[in-house]
Design an enzyme around this catalytic site. Structure first.
Site, PDB file in Angstrom:
ATOM      1  N   ASN A  92      -6.449   1.545   2.971  1.00 13.53           N
ATOM      2  CA  ASN A  92      -7.120   2.816   3.206  1.00 13.53           C
ATOM      3  C   ASN A  92      -6.754   3.856   2.149  1.00 13.53           C
ATOM      4  O   ASN A  92      -7.579   4.702   1.790  1.00 13.53           O
ATOM      5  CB  ASN A  92      -6.760   3.347   4.596  1.00 13.53           C
ATOM      6  CG  ASN A  92      -7.277   2.465   5.711  1.00 13.53           C
ATOM      7  OD1 ASN A  92      -8.119   1.597   5.487  1.00 13.53           O
ATOM      8  ND2 ASN A  92      -6.769   2.673   6.918  1.00 13.53           N
ATOM      9  N   TYR A 107      -6.100  -8.712  12.346  1.00 15.78           N
ATOM     10  CA  TYR A 107      -4.775  -8.487  12.924  1.00 15.78           C
ATOM     11  C   TYR A 107      -4.839  -8.857  14.404  1.00 15.78           C
ATOM     12  O   TYR A 107      -5.859  -8.628  15.064  1.00 15.78           O
ATOM     13  CB  TYR A 107      -4.366  -7.014  12.792  1.00 15.78           C
ATOM     14  CG  TYR A 107      -4.226  -6.539  11.368  1.00 15.78           C
ATOM     15  CD1 TYR A 107      -3.043  -6.743  10.664  1.00 15.78           C
ATOM     16  CD2 TYR A 107      -5.264  -5.862  10.736  1.00 15.78           C
ATOM     17  CE1 TYR A 107      -2.906  -6.295   9.358  1.00 15.78           C
ATOM     18  CE2 TYR A 107      -5.128  -5.410   9.430  1.00 15.78           C
ATOM     19  CZ  TYR A 107      -3.945  -5.636   8.744  1.00 15.78           C
ATOM     20  OH  TYR A 107      -3.818  -5.190   7.451  1.00 15.78           O
ATOM     21  N   GLN A 153       1.926  -6.093   5.681  1.00 11.28           N
ATOM     22  CA  GLN A 153       2.190  -5.931   4.257  1.00 11.28           C
ATOM     23  C   GLN A 153       3.505  -6.631   3.905  1.00 11.28           C
ATOM     24  O   GLN A 153       3.925  -7.507   4.657  1.00 11.28           O
ATOM     25  CB  GLN A 153       2.191  -4.457   3.898  1.00 11.28           C
ATOM     26  CG  GLN A 153       0.816  -3.817   4.116  1.00 11.28           C
ATOM     27  CD  GLN A 153       0.714  -2.403   3.577  1.00 11.28           C
ATOM     28  OE1 GLN A 153       1.526  -1.904   2.820  1.00 11.28           O
ATOM     29  NE2 GLN A 153      -0.337  -1.706   4.018  1.00 11.28           N
ATOM     30  N   GLU A 193       0.857  -1.192   0.000  1.00 11.69           N
ATOM     31  CA  GLU A 193       0.000   0.000   0.000  1.00 11.69           C
ATOM     32  C   GLU A 193       0.887   1.234   0.000  1.00 11.69           C
ATOM     33  O   GLU A 193       2.031   1.202   0.474  1.00 11.69           O
ATOM     34  CB  GLU A 193      -0.901  -0.001   1.239  1.00 11.69           C
ATOM     35  CG  GLU A 193      -1.825   1.194   1.339  1.00 11.69           C
ATOM     36  CD  GLU A 193      -2.793   1.102   2.515  1.00 11.69           C
ATOM     37  OE1 GLU A 193      -3.581   2.047   2.700  1.00 11.69           O
ATOM     38  OE2 GLU A 193      -2.759   0.096   3.245  1.00 11.69           O
ATOM     39  N   ASN A 247     -12.179  -0.900  -0.219  1.00 10.05           N
ATOM     40  CA  ASN A 247     -11.475  -1.402   0.953  1.00 10.05           C
ATOM     41  C   ASN A 247     -12.187  -0.975   2.233  1.00 10.05           C
ATOM     42  O   ASN A 247     -12.492   0.210   2.411  1.00 10.05           O
ATOM     43  CB  ASN A 247     -10.047  -0.852   0.974  1.00 10.05           C
ATOM     44  CG  ASN A 247      -9.295  -1.213   2.246  1.00 10.05           C
ATOM     45  OD1 ASN A 247      -8.849  -2.341   2.414  1.00 10.05           O
ATOM     46  ND2 ASN A 247      -9.154  -0.264   3.156  1.00 10.05           N
ATOM     47  N   GLU A 248     -12.494  -1.935   3.087  1.00  8.27           N
ATOM     48  CA  GLU A 248     -13.003  -1.678   4.446  1.00  8.27           C
ATOM     49  C   GLU A 248     -14.052  -0.564   4.480  1.00  8.27           C
ATOM     50  O   GLU A 248     -13.968   0.376   5.276  1.00  8.27           O
ATOM     51  CB  GLU A 248     -11.846  -1.350   5.393  1.00  8.27           C
ATOM     52  CG  GLU A 248     -10.896  -2.512   5.589  1.00  8.27           C
ATOM     53  CD  GLU A 248      -9.771  -2.238   6.592  1.00  8.27           C
ATOM     54  OE1 GLU A 248      -9.676  -1.096   7.086  1.00  8.27           O
ATOM     55  OE2 GLU A 248      -9.005  -3.169   6.880  1.00  8.27           O
ATOM     56  N   GLU A 301      -6.074  -9.232   4.100  1.00  6.35           N
ATOM     57  CA  GLU A 301      -5.216  -8.575   5.096  1.00  6.35           C
ATOM     58  C   GLU A 301      -5.165  -9.448   6.335  1.00  6.35           C
ATOM     59  O   GLU A 301      -6.206  -9.722   6.935  1.00  6.35           O
ATOM     60  CB  GLU A 301      -5.728  -7.177   5.466  1.00  6.35           C
ATOM     61  CG  GLU A 301      -5.545  -6.118   4.392  1.00  6.35           C
ATOM     62  CD  GLU A 301      -5.867  -4.720   4.874  1.00  6.35           C
ATOM     63  OE1 GLU A 301      -5.606  -4.424   6.078  1.00  6.35           O
ATOM     64  OE2 GLU A 301      -6.370  -3.918   4.080  1.00  6.35           O
TER      65      GLU A 301
END
Length: 501
Positions: free
Chosen positions: A72, A244, A349, A27, A172-173, A292
């Protein structure tokens, strides 16, 4: 010493492991791009400014696919800023990470880098500040051969052949309040289905990933997936998951058990997908993209000190420990346990930002502790995922009960006649004796038993000590009459590879 047992049988098939299960993520955040994969003027920089030492480490991992450019970041990204003559590109405020984006690296440069490392690109489109028309233009620019405005623009930028990106993320999200242009489930579902229609009209060969809820703890979780799939089920091919884990309470026994939550999370999302399938009376089974996943918590305090509106600040640079590597190993095992439904996954990442590879600006690149279980799985975890039948002693921690000391997955490659057993011993104090019934694999021998362990669970690799935590081939295993007997050291990641004689 505790004892555990397992049975591994060729007939206990979970599913074929898609190589994209071992994907990653780059990213435009922190030093992932600038100072990570790209650093003109570095002694290792190639003619395009990409670091050769980083390319070599990525190739060592055999990364099959890399998600780009966010994250993001993508929800505020105008992709046109990153194409064309570099000198004419605009600098922008990146609101997602409070940094300045120079746009030196964009779609074409990243496609060239991905080709150098031997990876496909999982491209993401902006559904925060933009929508279907912009996504249509982007895929025409990337994938259409020529003869139209956008495809000819790509050719004028020096890329005659189309990139042919196969896999695309629809935003994304989007349920996150931190997300630029965040949406309700209905708002996102409508935007996603219309975007999907246009993109597949341009290129019917692509695969599309719809956003699941940002995380399991979101108040929208479950209902979000149900509503989004009501809109998009017939148009998309995958639903995304993100997770995460961290050890903020310094409770290692609970930390290494957190993948029990991951297992339950995966099961819950599959249940919602299958509910949507039943409601629609569809013949299609929705697959998952766990695009992710990682350990993330070390850098939280340092990130609060970063000055706003700088270029490529050292953001989210977790320095990983041995115990983090054990958790990453357990997360990989969780993915393999549902290889029938999880077709893609991206450790987030790849370089510098919560990453297996770290660099110093102008200096060296090195492997973090989490590099090793990720590499082992990517190299040896290709084939068919088998379901081992495990009997293990268990323990209770402050946060979890009935945690098995043994966590394991098995992958069988029939073509090369190789069987790989990945195994974690969660015990913090002593080794675990394991007996495995492998009588279905007559004529096999132990090729090697790799171990990642050490006396200090907080040990890290650094630029000064890049090899402090590394795997060794000194594992204790023997195979006799179809029965494997092995000792898994305390708090260890193990890779036991067997080949046919």
């Amino acid at each position: 010493m505790n004892k555990a047992s397992m049975i591994v049988d060729k007939e206990f098939v979970i599913g074929t492991v898609d190589p994209r299960l071992y994907g990653s993520f780059i990213e435009h955040v922190g030093r992932a791009v600038y100072g990570g994969i790209y650093e003109p003027g570095h002694p290792e920089a190639d003619e395009r400014g990409f670091r050769r030492d980083v390319i070599a480490l990525v190739r060592e991992l055999r990364v099959p696919i890399v998600r780009y450019p966010g994250g993001n970041f993508v929800s505020g990204y105008e992709w046109e800023d990153g194409v064309g003559p570099a000198a004419a590109r605009k600098r922008r405020l990146d609101l997602a990470w409070a940094a300045v984006e120079t746009n030196e690296v964009g779609t074409n440069e990243f496609a060239s880098w991905a080709e150098k490392v031997g990876a496909e690109v999982m491209m993401a489109v902006n559904l925060g500040t933009r929508g279907p028309a912009d996504a249509r233009n982007l895929i025409e620019y990337c994938n259409h051969p020529g003869g139209t405005y956008w495809s000819d623009l790509r050719r004028s930028h020096g890329y005659e052949a189309p990139h042919k990106f196969k896999t695309w993320c629809l935003g994304n999200e989007m349920d996150g309040p931190w997300q630029i242009g965040g949406k309700t489930a209905d708002e996102y579902g409508r935007a996603a289905v219309e975007t999907a229609k246009l993109m597949k009209w341009v290129d019917p060969s692509i695969e599309l990933v719809a956003c699941g809820s940002s995380m399991r703890d979101m108040p929208t979780f479950g209902q979000w997936e149900d509503t989004v799939l009501d809109h998009t089920y017939d148009q998309v091919d995958y639903l995304s998951l993100h997770a995460y884990y961290g050890n903020r309470k310094d409770d290692t026994a609970s930390f290494v058990a957190k993948t029990l939550e991951m297992d339950d999370y995966i099961h819950s999302v599959i249940a919602v997908c299958d509910y949507a399938k039943a409601k629609k009376r569809s013949k299609k089974t929705m697959m998952l993209s766990f695009d992710e996943w990682n350990v993330w918590y070390h850098s939280a305090d340092a990130d609060r000190q970063i000055e706003r509106w700088t270029i490529a600040p050292p953001r989210i640079e977790d320095a990983y420990t041995l115990e983090d590597a054990i958790v990453v190993g357990c997360m990989i095992i969780s993915l393999l346990k549902r290889a029938d439904r999880i077709r893609m996954a991206c450790i987030a990442q790849l370089v510098n930002v919560i990453a297996p590879i770290m660099t110093a600006n102008g200096g060296d690149a090195w492997r973090q502790t989490i590099f090793y279980p990720y590499m082992h799985a990517s190299l040896y975890g290709r084939g068919v995922s088998l379901k081992p039948i495990i009997r293990s002693p268990k323990y209770d921690s402050a946060a979890y009960t009935d945690v098995p000391y043994l966590e394991s997955a098995a992958v069988y490659d029939e073509e090369s006649e190789q069987l790989t057993i990945f195994a974690v011993n969660r015990d913090l104090k002593e080794g675990l004796e394991v007996e495995a019934d492998l009588r279905q694999f007559a004529g096999y021998r132990i090729a090697e038993h790799l171990v990642l362990d050490g006396p200090d669970p907080k040990a890290r690799n650094t630029e000064v000590q890049p090899l402090r935590v590394t795997p060794h081939a000194g594992g204790s295993s023997e195979l006799r009459d179809g029965r494997l007997r092995t000792i898994l050291p305390k708090l260890s990641w193990n890779v036991i590879r067997l080949t046919k004689v």
